[in-house]
Motif scaffolding. Structure first.
Motif, short mmCIF file in Angstrom:
data_model
loop_
_atom_site.label_atom_id
_atom_site.label_comp_id
_atom_site.label_asym_id
_atom_site.label_seq_id
_atom_site.Cartn_x
_atom_site.Cartn_y
_atom_site.Cartn_z
N UNK A 1 0.88 -1.33 0.03
CA UNK A 1 -0.07 -0.06 -0.05
C UNK A 1 0.69 1.24 0.01
N UNK A 2 1.94 1.12 0.67
CA UNK A 2 2.89 2.23 0.73
C UNK A 2 3.60 2.53 -0.57
N UNK B 1 -4.19 6.94 1.05
CA UNK B 1 -3.90 5.87 1.21
C UNK B 1 -3.13 5.54 2.52
N UNK B 2 -2.56 6.57 2.80
CA UNK B 2 -2.13 6.34 4.32
C UNK B 2 -2.98 6.50 5.41
N UNK B 3 -4.34 6.89 5.09
CA UNK B 3 -5.42 7.03 6.09
C UNK B 3 -6.02 5.92 6.01
N UNK C 1 -9.55 -5.97 4.66
CA UNK C 1 -9.62 -4.71 4.19
C UNK C 1 -8.36 -4.61 3.60
N UNK C 2 -7.25 -5.24 4.43
CA UNK C 2 -5.81 -5.09 4.00
C UNK C 2 -5.44 -5.74 2.80
N UNK C 3 -6.19 -6.74 2.37
CA UNK C 3 -5.91 -7.49 1.16
C UNK C 3 -6.69 -6.62 0.04
N UNK C 4 -7.91 -5.79 0.36
CA UNK C 4 -8.35 -4.96 -0.70
C UNK C 4 -7.53 -3.60 -1.17
N UNK C 5 -6.96 -3.18 0.12
CA UNK C 5 -6.36 -1.74 -0.05
C UNK C 5 -5.07 -2.38 -0.68
N UNK C 6 -4.25 -2.99 0.03
CA UNK C 6 -2.63 -3.16 -0.53
C UNK C 6 -2.89 -4.09 -1.96
N UNK C 7 -3.72 -4.72 -2.26
CA UNK C 7 -3.97 -5.57 -3.36
C UNK C 7 -2.90 -6.76 -3.73
N UNK C 8 -1.98 -6.50 -3.12
CA UNK C 8 -0.87 -7.38 -2.94
C UNK C 8 -0.42 -7.83 -1.69
N UNK C 9 -0.17 -9.13 -1.37
CA UNK C 9 0.04 -9.17 0.10
C UNK C 9 1.39 -10.25 0.07
N UNK C 10 2.36 -10.00 0.70
CA UNK C 10 3.63 -10.88 1.26
C UNK C 10 3.88 -11.12 2.64
N UNK D 1 2.12 8.29 11.01
CA UNK D 1 3.33 8.94 11.37
C UNK D 1 4.63 8.38 10.29
N UNK D 2 4.68 7.18 9.87
CA UNK D 2 5.65 6.55 9.09
C UNK D 2 5.50 7.58 7.52
N UNK D 3 4.35 7.52 7.02
CA UNK D 3 4.09 8.36 5.97
C UNK D 3 4.62 9.81 6.21
N UNK D 4 4.31 10.53 7.02
CA UNK D 4 4.78 11.77 7.51
C UNK D 4 6.50 11.79 7.51
N UNK D 5 7.01 10.80 8.35
CA UNK D 5 8.48 10.76 8.38
C UNK D 5 9.09 10.60 7.03
N UNK D 6 8.49 9.63 6.22
CA UNK D 6 9.06 9.24 4.84
C UNK D 6 9.02 10.81 3.91
N UNK D 7 7.82 11.41 3.94
CA UNK D 7 7.88 12.60 2.97
C UNK D 7 8.61 13.66 3.46
#
Lengths: 442, 314, 358
Positions: free
Chosen positions: A116-117, C51-53, C249-258, C295-301
């Motif tokens: 997602x990220x 996406x982050x939210x 929901x995670x499956x639907x939002x990410x669309x790929x899982x690992x 927070x990770x999304x903010x830190x990344x940006x």
């Protein structure tokens, strides 16, 4: 109880502040050491950098051209050196005339392998940062996640990838060969040394079957039996792993590893400690092992026993203008490149170089359309770091780097064991690429 | 699921058992792996008995010490023994510091709270290690002890002195700390303190000094284990930090009390893990061994004991 | 032990603070907030933050489940990320294998995870406190190894649905009404709100009262005629159900899982943020999810290394356990009030000295 709590609170907050303070100091100390190390390496090569751009010494001041990238950056798997090197190259270009006077603005997004990220990062690059081209992507998952998005926008990314889609789709071309074709090369070398059995062991990450299919086809074509293994990483019982590999391979066999450097290192060191290094004909490794860090850790006991497939020209002792430029940029602009000289920074260098050269061909505005047309149009670009010229092209799949070296350990460094060598078309994907490329007159 | 006992019919019937000769060398790698688990498992039990805290930062403290030692040897060119000594002292100082500040603050709380708090320390150290020792240039690090270069041959494989030392340390630690806690005055005071701080204090035991000694001693153990584990497993922050999860399995089988049971359980876990390695079809599940054995031991075998444990307030 | 282990001196009230319907104002505020989140936020923010939210909404459900267990019943799980992975695996398998409507997939993912969670929970319930936490950590470790070996479904065949040879991994489908990112964000928020409502209903009725009694003292609860095993198992089932839905929901939002996204240590980080957020209030779950995903999304940006986050979470755990057992959701308003008092005190003193000087 409550008095105890009150009394301790002051001390606790002091301790917490202290912890934060120490952390901050440590952070500064780190950045301090890395930058000072870079500057002491000398300003001698500084003038070599002036010809990375078209107007030496003239800073570019026009409207910037926005390029972007997405890199995996997490504990244990950190590819940020590649984009850091590309950024250093672009800084050099910007200081020396830019692209027709336009500086390159480079937006780097990092991810921690969450799909997602990665999808969000791609959207941020396009919508927020308004990038017109994607260069330098080095990521475990990016090619898989974002391919459809790039295709819908008409973006042709220049990357150094890991996921299968980096080599099997129209919108990605890599300067490296990736795990599969690099493992092909390592197996090929072992077969040329007359190994009678191959044991191919790799980390259990997504796409193991895709990767293993290459070595299986190469060994199959030579009628040599091959055993496929996978290990969960991080490897905690390296001795058992090494023992299993050696038992399977037998005295005339070869063990080929496809792991990140730390995991490969523990397996190889375990073999040494068990005294079973010489119980197989040779040890091989895909490209991640091609670092002097690994060679140094292994030491002279491994001299000419480990053969590593290398996608890029060995920088140790390499001469010529391009390597002078590479070293110069690393010295002058590359303070953020923590690993210094090595295949990571070489990849970033080559990707940035090709992108800049393609951008210089554009007449008119720098849009997604014009920039990506230029990228896709890259044909037979040469680099002293690659064995053969590099081409993008409008193809269904791209494996533009398919000729490579083999290096070996020699007193703590990696040296060339075999010069440029074609990856065998016995791998059906390589065969398919060569057919498609030939049909397009490449 | 590959559990200890129900495994054999499965192997023989379905998988085709590799010959005994093939298995033999894995006994020795298994003993070495068991030694690794024993080192940190026993370390954690000792700490638990001496301080009443399940110190889950055991791996992180050792890892950071080992990385500092690596830095001193490779960047500063320090004599390696001196570097390892600094690593061991680092373990002692950090653990003592934690004990003084947080050990005391949490002294009256549940064992669970004390354990979770040490996870906080583990996270801080892990983050610091990842910041300071990056791998963005493909760096790989290792510690090679002089004892790696020699050893003896058993069953066609070499056993290095480091592996012997690792295993011996487990044994020595088991005997010495067991005797220390049982027979010395300080050890008895530590045990009493871990059981009930307030009563022990009223009995006139110098609580702070005894506690400090326990924390420092255990930190020294963590640092010492850090150097050995960095050599025996890998010099990698994440691997060493979370190795405690696997090692905890042995400690759990010893119910966080018995040092001897913990040691034996660690060896058994290592052996089972290694013996599964050559069996192709389930080899990738072998890392489950510690968890499955711990779960079986806790849930099935100790059915009655568990009830009494929950009353004990563990 | 009296399972009230993590609360220290803070004793939560029986009803959840913050979601208490003492007046009509509070529900109205919540509805307005929800409307703002649903309709205004996606328009105001770039897709990166939408996406982050979405991840925040999903992880708020996970944190809700863990917070319920830890805060309401006093059962601390160190394996909740593995439960999330199970839910995601089930949902992924169903999304590839069937054409079932998305809500049905979510429900099934929740139910299957609930069944698995209960089966696992049943024997584990004999243990408590530290032992329960450690056994969940062991089980999470085992699940992680299994998932690393079987992998997540990626459109392959067979029971596992994994094709390791894939040259192109297909994306998982989303519901037709929520195929775009902003739409899926709204979808996740609505599902999340439903899960919070479900939790609220439980907390405010009989199970909630039983849990509160168990948390104070299991023996006393048993003496009062409460079937402690049933209610503890009920809590496990509820937490597993909502976590399973979150996995869907995670499956639907990410669309790929690992499987690399669900290491054993993820459960530790999860517990850290849930403790930081606060386990005695349902709002704490949202704070926890913001810490873990926004927070990770903010830190990344901002270009800040994610390693700082690990350090921050570590400091947060120590801080919460030693000085602020009710978490940020409790501490921040108190601190703000304290700062407010301090400022007004300073202002008053200033004013007074201002008056005295001519």
């Amino acid at each position: 109880m409550s008095t105890f709590r009150v009394a301790s609170r002051a001390r606790l907050s002091l301790a917490l502040t202290g912890a934060i303070g120490v952390t901050v100091l440590a952070g500064f100390a780190l950045s301090g050491t890395s930058s000072s190390a870079a500057t002491t390496r000398g300003a001698r090569a500084a003038d070599a950098t002036s010809y990375c751009g078209t107007k030496p010494g003239v800073a570019a001041t026009g409207t910037p051209i926005n390029l972007g990238t997405i890199d995996t950056k997490q504990a244990g798997t950190d590819f940020s050196d590649i984009s850091s090197m590309a950024a250093a190259y672009f800084a050099c270009v910007n200081a020396n005339g830019g692209i027709n006077g336009h500086p390159i603005k480079y937006d780097v997004q990092y991810d921690q392998t969450q799909p997602a990220q990665i999808a969000a990062a791609a959207k941020a690059l396009i919508q927020t940062d308004k990038v017109v081209g994607i260069v330098g992507v080095t990521d475990i998952l990016e090619c898989t996640i974002d391919q459809a998005y790039w295709k819908s926008l008409g973006i042709f990314e220049i990357d150094s990838g890991i996921a299968p889609e980096c080599w099997s789709t129209p919108n990605s071309a890599a300067v490296n060969m990736g795990p599969r074709y690099s493992s092909d090369g390592a197996v090929q070398y072992a077969l040329e040394q007359h190994a009678t059995k191959i044991v191919f062991d790799q980390s259990n990450v997504p796409g193991t079957g895709y990767i293993a299919a290459g070595p299986a086809a190469i060994a199959g074509a030579a009628h040599v039996p091959i055993t496929q293994l996978t290990e969960n990483v991080p490897v905690t019982d390296a001795s058992s792993v090494a023992l299993k590999e050696v038992d399977d391979a037998g005295p005339n066999g070869a063990v080929i590893l496809n792991f990140t450097p730390p995991d490969a290192l523990v397996i190889l060191q375990a073999a040494q400690k068990l005294g079973i290094v010489n119980r197989v004909k040779l040890w091989g490794c895909s490209t991640p092992c091609n670092t002097d860090f690994l060679a140094k850790s292994l030491g002279p006991a491994w001299n000419h026993k480990l053969f590593v497939n290398a996608e890029l020209t060995d920088p140790d002792g390499a001469t010529g203008a391009e390597f002078a430029l590479y070293r110069g940029i690393l010295t002058k602009y590359g303070s953020a490149v923590s690993g210094g000289i090595g295949s990571f920074s070489q990849m970033g260098f080559v990707e940035a170089k090709f992108a800049v050269k393609a951008l210089e061909t554009i007449k008119g505005a720098y849009t997604i359309k014009s920039v990506n047309a230029a990228f896709e149009g890259i044909k037979n670009y040469k680099s002293a770091m690659l064995c053969s010229p590099w081409t993008y092209g409008n193809l269904a799949l791209h494996i533009p780097n398919n000729v490579d070296y083999t290096t070996t350990t020699d007193n703590g460094i990696m040296v060339v064991a075999q010069g440029c060598h074609k990856i065998s078309s016995a791998d059906p994907q390589i065969a398919k690429y060569r057919t498609v490329a030939a049909a397009h007159g490449l | 699921m590959p559990g200890g006992i129900d495994l054999h019919p499965l192997i023989i019937g379905v998988l085709g058992l590799p010959s005994w000769l093939d298995f033999q060398p894995f006994i020795y790698t298994g003993l070495a792996l068991g030694g690794v688990y024993a080192l940190s498992g026993v370390g954690m039990v000792v700490l638990y008995r001496a301080t009443g805290v399940l110190f889950l930062a055991f791996g992180a403290v050792g890892a950071m010490g080992a990385l500092i030692a690596w830095q001193l040897i490779n960047a500063a060119g320090l004599n390696q023994w001196l570097a390892y000594l600094i690593c061991i002292l680092f373990g002692g100082v950090v653990t003592l510091g934690y004990g003084i500040v947080f050990g005391r603050a949490l002294a009256a709380r549940e064992p669970l709270v004390k354990a979770v708090a040490t996870l906080g320390l583990a996270l801080i150290l892990l983050g610091l290690m990842d910041l300071l020792w990056t791998s963005s240039g493909g760096e790989s690090r290792s510690i090679t002890l002089p004892t790696d270069n020699s050893g003896f041959i058993i069953s066609q494989i070499q056993v290095t002195w480091t592996q012997v030392i690792g295993l011996a340390c487990g044994v020595v630690m088991t005997i010495v700390t067991g005797a220390f806690l049982r027979f010395t005055k300080l050890g008895t005071a530590m045990r009493a303190l871990a059981n009930d701080r307030e009563i022990t204090a009223t009995l006139g035991v110098p609580v702070r000094r005894v506690e400090a000694a326990a924390w420092f001693g255990c930190g020294i153990l963590a640092g010492f284990a850090g150097v050995l584990l960095a050599d025996l497993v890998a010099l990698d922050a994440t691997t060493l930090t979370f190795l405690v999860i696997s090692s905890l399995a042995a400690a759990l089988i010893g119910r966080l009390r018995s040092i001897v049971v913990t040691f034996v359980a660690a060896i058994v876990i290592g052996l089972v893990d290694a013996m599964i390695t050559p069996i192709q079809s389930i080899t990738n599940y072998r890392d489950m061994t510690p968890f499955v054995l711990a779960a079986v031991a806790l849930l099935v075998v100790n059915r009655q004991r568990a009830n009494s444990l929950s009353r004990e307030g563990i | 032990m009296d399972a009230a282990s993590l609360e220290g001196t803070a004793r939560p009230s029986l009803s959840p603070r913050g979601l208490d319907a003492r007046t009509f104002v509070r529900p109205a505020v919540i509805v307005a907030l929800l409307a703002f989140v649903l309709f205004a936020l996606p328009a105001l923010l770039s897709l990166y933050y939408v996406d982050a939210l979405t991840q925040v909404a999903i992880y708020a459900i996970v944190a809700l489940g863990l917070g319920l267990l830890a805060g309401r019943v006093g059962l601390v799980s160190l394996g909740q990320a593995a439960v999330l992975a199970l839910g995601a695996w089930v949902a992924a398998r169903l999304l590839f294998a069937t054409a079932l409507p998305f809500p049905i997939v979510l429900l099934l993912a929740g139910l299957v995870t609930m069944a698995l969670g209960t089966v696992v929970g049943l024997p584990a319930l004999r243990l408590s406190g530290l032992y329960l936490a450690l056994i969940t950590l062991m089980l999470a470790g085992a699940i992680t190894v299994v998932l690393a070996t079987t992998n997540f479904p990626n459109g392959g065949h067979g029971f596992l649905g994994y094709n390791s040879n894939a040259l192109h991994t297909p994306a998982m489908r989303r519901p037709t009404i929520a195929s775009s990112d902003p739409a899926f964000f709204r979808y996740s928020v609505i599902v999340g709100a439903l899960m919070f409502l479900l939790a609220l209903v439980h907390v405010r009725t009989r199970p909630g009262r039983a849990w509160a009694a168990i948390r104070q003292s299991e023996a006393a609860a048993r003496a009062a005629g409460i079937n402690t095993t049933l209610y503890k198992l009920w809590a496990f089932a509820l937490a597993s159900f909502v976590t399973g839905v979150a996995g869907g929901l995670l499956a639907g939002s990410s669309r790929y899982l690992y499987s690399i996204d669900f290491p054993t240590q993820a459960s530790i980080t999860l517990l850290a943020v849930v403790l930081m957020g606060g386990i005695f209030s349902l709002w704490g779950a949202i704070v926890a999810a913001l810490l873990l995903q926004l927070l990770p999304a903010l830190l990344n940006s901002w270009g800040v290394s994610p390693d700082w986050l690990t350090i921050l979470f570590g400091i947060g755990v120590l801080q919460v356990l030693t000085t602020a057992p009710a978490g940020l959701v409790d501490q921040v308003p108190k601190d703000l009030a304290r700062v407010g008092r301090l400022l007004s005190g300073v202002a008053r003193r200033r004013a007074r000295t201002g008056e005295s000087t001519p």
